[in-house]
Design a protein around this motif. Structure first.
Motif, PDB file in Angstrom:
ATOM      1  N   ARG A 208     -15.596 -14.973  -1.761  1.00  0.00           N
ATOM      2  CA  ARG A 208     -17.055 -15.079  -1.725  1.00  0.00           C
ATOM      3  C   ARG A 208     -17.438 -16.346  -2.473  1.00  0.00           C
ATOM      4  O   ARG A 208     -16.765 -16.756  -3.421  1.00  0.00           O
ATOM      5  CB  ARG A 208     -17.718 -13.880  -2.396  1.00  0.00           C
ATOM      6  N   ASN A 214     -18.412 -16.236   2.990  1.00  0.00           N
ATOM      7  CA  ASN A 214     -17.635 -15.018   3.143  1.00  0.00           C
ATOM      8  C   ASN A 214     -16.408 -15.293   4.001  1.00  0.00           C
ATOM      9  O   ASN A 214     -16.546 -15.647   5.175  1.00  0.00           O
ATOM     10  CB  ASN A 214     -18.467 -13.925   3.820  1.00  0.00           C
ATOM     11  N   SER A 242     -20.188 -17.348   7.204  1.00  0.00           N
ATOM     12  CA  SER A 242     -20.748 -17.979   6.012  1.00  0.00           C
ATOM     13  C   SER A 242     -22.055 -18.697   6.308  1.00  0.00           C
ATOM     14  O   SER A 242     -22.277 -19.188   7.409  1.00  0.00           O
ATOM     15  CB  SER A 242     -19.756 -19.000   5.427  1.00  0.00           C
TER      16      SER A 242
END
Length: 842
Positions: A208, A214, A242
């Motif tokens: 993260r 992500n 992301s």
């Protein structure tokens, strides 16, 4: 317009199976049929012959070494398994562990570890690395991939090792660009000693980060047995969903990689696998309306030109742009002659303010109606919500290795790759590419002793590469500055695009189909005298047949649109290196001279029809390099320094985006050391000068003008609704966007006792000198210093990581295409950001 998508995966599997099968010698088939068992000890002995730096362990709770020293033999330069210290070329090899420890997750970060590898922005997409100031190439297990200047970000997480080779490839690998290349070695279950891992192993991890980053990855590998034959396998998968620091930008991608190595007999093995990547994101042009005040203070010129959307469809078409009030939206200053007494040069900065003001007044559609200023930040960029960059890439390989009696070894490498790409940007650029390539390399190698003092290793064999391409793009009405990036996009600045709206509405600038076939043969010899003197020589011949057709729905193929063009080029490459191990010192000085062929292709791997027509699709590069490498302090320290000069020979054979005619000269230095059992250190230094030879030869370079190129007394708001371009005068020809000096240092420290046992800390500093954003030198990008630091905690089953990048929140920039667009757009880089990861190992 529907883009043509060709199904290739089944065809690739059939072709590779046929070629791989054709390479199987009868002796191997006989051995397989007889059920010969694998001689594990012999395989291990064959693969453990490596020289160079001895293994240095940095202790931790799980006895995990920090693989900072270049210990492994590498074959990505000459094909011989020589250590990096013994290889007479400038190169850097980085292990997967080092990448993880330093949290390097894209190729642009490699500048911290590899000298000579600073990369300009390709509209925010890290597709390939710039090496020695010019676009580099990407290889996969020693075979060149389809060109990827910025079609998708090249993944690095699935790699066991990345080799960064500076300078053109050696003859054994075929035609290549001048700057250098990255060679990716995928993760494999076959260990460095030739054995397969005894147990299955793997991991599952989550990363993260800032701006909703992500990433999920999983990998597993281990041994197996089929019909009494041992094999090893390794599977890797990665999924990303992301956000981004930049507005209207996100990344969705999936990556799958598999490798399988199988021992068919004590003399024969196969290696095969593949990589599939599905990327969905967009390019980021960065800040438009570029001025020095914008770089220094963040002051942006606001305002919008009049809308030209006369039919109310929410878009501005090429026809509507051409019908703009007055003389349209384009202003071009041609090279002067007696017919242009008031225009001594094409350079707009050479004109008088009165001339430029008059020319702009005749084009009222280019002026901002309500100009003003505002402060902006780096996240406000030239991207609209439906801008897209999508690429599907499939890569397959099949290797067959057989060792004959007498020491002769045969390696047949088959490789297939396909690229399906679409790129659409509302400011007026669109592109698609459907390209596939197949390459087969057949290589024979053996060693020979000539008495007590002379020994040699040889390689020779033929290769074939076939590449088929279909590529279209449109850039004829590309308007970076119509959009006020302090506001959302609107019909004022949204363009029709060839790939969305069809070529009848928006003609392609170029639309090319064709293919080429490269038949080559190479020979290399590595001769050692008294073990201390080494001579490495090689040569290659290539016969390249090219067919290219520019289709009729284009703007830039006048006179030859729709006409198939063919050309056949014969090319010769060679290399020669001499090195000497100075007894008792650990030092190896070397000198290398080389000539290499390059095939000039575009962004989609296509050979432009115009280049084929003019006979400028194949060119030559030369390299002169001298260096000194050494292992010191009981092999706990490695250092290398090199001076080089390399250049493209043919001025007329170039692609401004992907393969410039450049000359670069510089010094590269790197070191890595295991200072103690707990402390590791690495550093790199680069000094470089890059010259555009075509620009120096002509004294001029074509490009788009920015606000900083206008003469004093001209208001830049009068040009931002259109484009001003011409020829920049610069007899020096110095290339912009490439800093002349770069320094970096990284420290890694492992705690192996007490409550901190298992903790690794990293700290890195990179300093980059200032450079101009464009060829005209109108805007100076400031120097900057980046501070990165990280913590990694590891036990038998868990890994925890925290990485901070740009911790001092440095404000810095990278140029976009400095030869063409350097005065118009620039990419503001990321502010302070963080990554956190957790991984379970099993």
């Amino acid at each position: 317009m529907k883009r043509v998508r060709r199904s290739r995966d089944k065809r690739a599997l059939v072709v590779m199976t046929l070629v791989g099968g054709a390479a199987l010698p009868g002796v191997a088939i006989a051995e397989i049929a007889s059920g010969t068992e694998v001689a594990q000890a012999e395989v291990a002995a064959a693969d453990t012959a490596s020289e160079g730096i001895e293994e240095v362990i940095v202790n931790s709770r799980v006895n995990k070494e920090v693989n900072i020293l270049p210990r492994e033999p590498v074959d990505s330069v000459f094909g011989f398994e020589k250590s990096i210290t013994e290889t007479p070329r400038s190169l850097t090899s980085i292990s997967n562990e080092t990448l993880n420890k330093l949290n390097i997750n894209e190729i642009d970060d490699l500048v911290a570890l590899s000298p000579g590898s600073f990369t300009q922005s390709f509209f925010g997409v890290a597709g390939s690395l710039d090496v020695r100031g010019t676009p580099g190439e990407t290889y996969f297990r020693g075979i060149r991939r389809i060109d990827n200047p910025g079609n998708y970000p090249t993944p690095i997480g699935a790699s066991d090792r990345i080799d960064i080779v500076r300078g053109p490839a050696s003859p054994i690998y075929g035609p290549s660009k001048i700057g250098g290349y990255l060679n990716f070695v995928p993760k494999s279950a076959r260990a460095k000693d030739g054995q397969y891992s005894k147990d299955a192993l793997g991991e599952l991890g989550v990363t993260r980060g800032s701006w909703d980053k992500n990433v999920l990855h999983a990998e597993v590998g281990g041994p197996g047995k089929v019909a009494g034959k041992e094999f090893g396998y390794y599977l890797y998968a990665e999924s990303e969903d992301s956000g981004s620091y930049y507005q209207n930008t996100e990344t969705n991608q999936s990556l799958y990689q598999a490798s399988l190595d199988m021992q068919l007999s004590d003399k024969t093995r196969i290696e095969f696998g593949g990589l599939y990547q599905n990327f969905d994101g967009n390019q980021v042009a960065g800040w438009n309306r570029l001025t020095q005040d914008l770089i220094d203070n963040g002051t942006y010129i606001t305002g919008s030109p009049v809308s030209l959307d006369t039919n109310g469809d929410g878009l501005m078409s090429a026809a509507e742009a051409a019908a703009a009030p007055g003389k349209g939206l384009g202003l071009f200053y041609p090279f002067g002659s007696a017919g242009f007494p008031g225009i001594p040069f094409g350079d707009v900065s050479q004109q008088s303010a009165a001339t430029v003001n008059q020319d702009l007044d005749e084009r009222p559609g280019m002026a901002l109606v309500n100009p003003g200023t505002a402060k902006i930040n780096g996240s406000q960029v030239l991207v609209q919500e439906d801008d897209t960059l999508e690429s599907k890439v499939a890569t397959l390989y099949f290797d067959f290795i057989h060792e004959f009696e007498g020491g002769l070894k045969m390696t047949n490498k088959s490789f297939y790759e396909s690229l399906d790409n679409i790129n659409e940007n509302a400011y007026g650029f669109s592109q698609y590419a459907n390209t596939y390539a197949f390459e087969n390399q057949l290589n024979f190698s053996f060693k020979q002793d000539y008495g007590k003092y002379v020994s040699a290793a040889y390689q020779f064999g033929p290769s074939i590469r076939y590449q088929d391409f279909e590529h279209g793009d449109n850039f004829a009405y590309e308007y970076f500055d119509r959009r006020d990036i302090t506001k959302p996009g609107s019909p004022i600045d949204r363009r029709t695009l060839s790939t969305r709206d069809g070529s009848t509405i928006e003609p392609f600038s170029t639309h090319t189909v064709g293919h080429y076939t490269d038949l080559g043969a190479a020979f290399l010899a590595d001769v050692s005298v008294i073990e201390d003197i080494n001579l490495l020589v090689g040569a290659r011949y290539d016969s390249i047949d090219i067919t290219s057709t520019c289709l009729e729905d284009t703007l830039d193929c006048t006179g030859f649109a729709g006409v198939k063009q063919t050309d056949k080029e014969d090319a010769f490459s060679w290399t020669g290196s001499l090195s000497y191990k100075i007894p008792g010192t650990g030092l190896i000085p070397y000198a290398t001279r080389a000539k290499q062929t390059t095939l000039v292709v575009g962004q989609g791997g296509e050979v432009p029809t115009e280049s084929v027509l003019s006979g400028n699709s194949v060119a030559d590069s030369t390299l002169d390099e001298i260096g000194l490498k050494g292992n010191f302090w009981k092999d706990r320290l490695y250092a290398a320094v090199a001076y080089y000069k390399q250049k493209r020979v043919d001025f007329s054979a170039q692609n401004t985006v992907t393969n410039n005619t450049t000359e670069s000269e510089g010094i590269e230095f790197e070191f890595r050391g295991a200072i103690t059992n707990n402390l590791a250190l690495s550093g790199a230094f680069t000094t470089i000068e890059v010259t555009n030879l075509t620009a120096r030869e002509n004294g001029l370079q074509f490009g788009f003008a920015g606000a900083g190129d206008l003469p004093a007394g001209v208001d830049p708001s009068k040009m931002f609704g259109g484009v001003v371009n011409g020829l920049t005068v610069d007899p020096d020809g110095r290339k912009a966007g490439v800093p002349e000096k770069i320094y970096s240092v990284y420290l890694i420290y492992n705690f192996d006792q007490g409550v901190l046992e298992g903790l690794t800390t990293t700290v890195g500093v990179t300093h980059v000198e200032s450079t101009f954003s464009g060829f005209s030198k109108a805007v100076l990008l400031p120097s900057y210093t980046l501070l990165n630091a990280g913590l990694n905690y590891e036990t038998k089953h868990w890994k925890l990581g925290l990485q901070g990048k740009n911790l001092t929140d440095e404000r810095y920039f990278r140029s976009n295409f400095p030869d063409l667009f350097g005065s118009s757009v620039v990419l503001p880089e990321l502010p302070r950001n963080y990554l956190a990861s957790i991984t379970y190992k099993f």
